[in-house]
Design a protein around this motif. Sequence first.
Motif, PDB file in Angstrom:
ATOM      1  N   LYS A 132       0.981  -1.158  -0.098  1.00 32.77           N
ATOM      2  CA  LYS A 132       0.052   0.071  -0.070  1.00 32.77           C
ATOM      3  C   LYS A 132       0.958   1.162  -0.083  1.00 32.77           C
ATOM      4  O   LYS A 132       0.656   2.136  -0.679  1.00 32.77           O
ATOM      5  N   LEU A 135       1.950   2.227  -3.716  1.00 32.25           N
ATOM      6  CA  LEU A 135       0.825   2.366  -4.552  1.00 32.25           C
ATOM      7  C   LEU A 135       0.902   3.505  -5.449  1.00 32.25           C
ATOM      8  O   LEU A 135       0.607   3.390  -6.731  1.00 32.25           O
ATOM      9  N   ASP A 136       1.255   4.613  -4.702  1.00 31.28           N
ATOM     10  CA  ASP A 136       1.238   5.945  -5.866  1.00 31.28           C
ATOM     11  C   ASP A 136       2.742   6.490  -6.112  1.00 31.28           C
ATOM     12  O   ASP A 136       2.747   7.370  -6.655  1.00 31.28           O
ATOM     13  N   SER A 137       3.670   5.602  -6.003  1.00 26.37           N
ATOM     14  CA  SER A 137       4.867   5.901  -6.562  1.00 26.37           C
ATOM     15  C   SER A 137       5.020   5.768  -7.938  1.00 26.37           C
ATOM     16  O   SER A 137       4.134   5.156  -8.798  1.00 26.37           O
ATOM     17  N   LEU A 141       2.707   3.540 -10.427  1.00 24.67           N
ATOM     18  CA  LEU A 141       1.762   4.329 -11.491  1.00 24.67           C
ATOM     19  C   LEU A 141       1.788   4.134 -12.946  1.00 24.67           C
ATOM     20  O   LEU A 141       0.895   3.892 -13.602  1.00 24.67           O
ATOM     21  N   ARG A 144       0.873   0.463 -13.572  1.00 23.62           N
ATOM     22  CA  ARG A 144      -0.750   0.570 -13.604  1.00 23.62           C
ATOM     23  C   ARG A 144      -1.209   1.333 -15.000  1.00 23.62           C
ATOM     24  O   ARG A 144      -2.371   0.722 -15.613  1.00 23.62           O
TER      25      ARG A 144
END
Length: 179
Positions: A132, A135-137, A141, A144
């Motif tokens: 978690k 997740l926004d690294s 990103l 994704r």
Amino acid sequence: PRFEQAMKPWLKLGKHKLIASHRRQQGLMVHRAWAPKLIGLGDLARSGLRFVNRSTGCGTRLMMDAMLDDTHVDRAAIDGYDTRIEDTHVAVAAAIASGAGDVGPGLAAAAHEFGLAFVPLVEEHYYLVCLKDVLDSPAVLRLRETLASPSWRSALEGLPGYAPIDEAGDVDMAAFDRL
């Protein structure tokens, strides 16, 4: 359902997130000479075929163990189930193609690559596990974004036994509820 339960201890709610990726077919890869003897899991114990398995603890092995338990097939009655072990789908397929075994669990793509017959057992939704905290690294990103791209969809459509999914690249918030 038993397979999903077997995965649950490895994942921690709140620490891990699941990123949707694709669908893939898993089944039995079979040397073409023996394909007519094998229709399903129950035939493994009766066939006399030499089984090449995946290593203990990997997802495919957990799936195979659970499916045999669910169908009441005695693993001890399958020649080589606990003794002929390979680490990857490709290694199992290569062992079968070389004559070191007759049948083993794996992916349709690996069977196709080695000219083996394939008996489908399950189509699974494939997820990538991510911490978690990252997740926004930028790297995650980008991953994704790639999973959601038309090029990823196109690449999957060219692989036997693989299929794209509309939610590829999405963080599946409900996945833990299904485990």
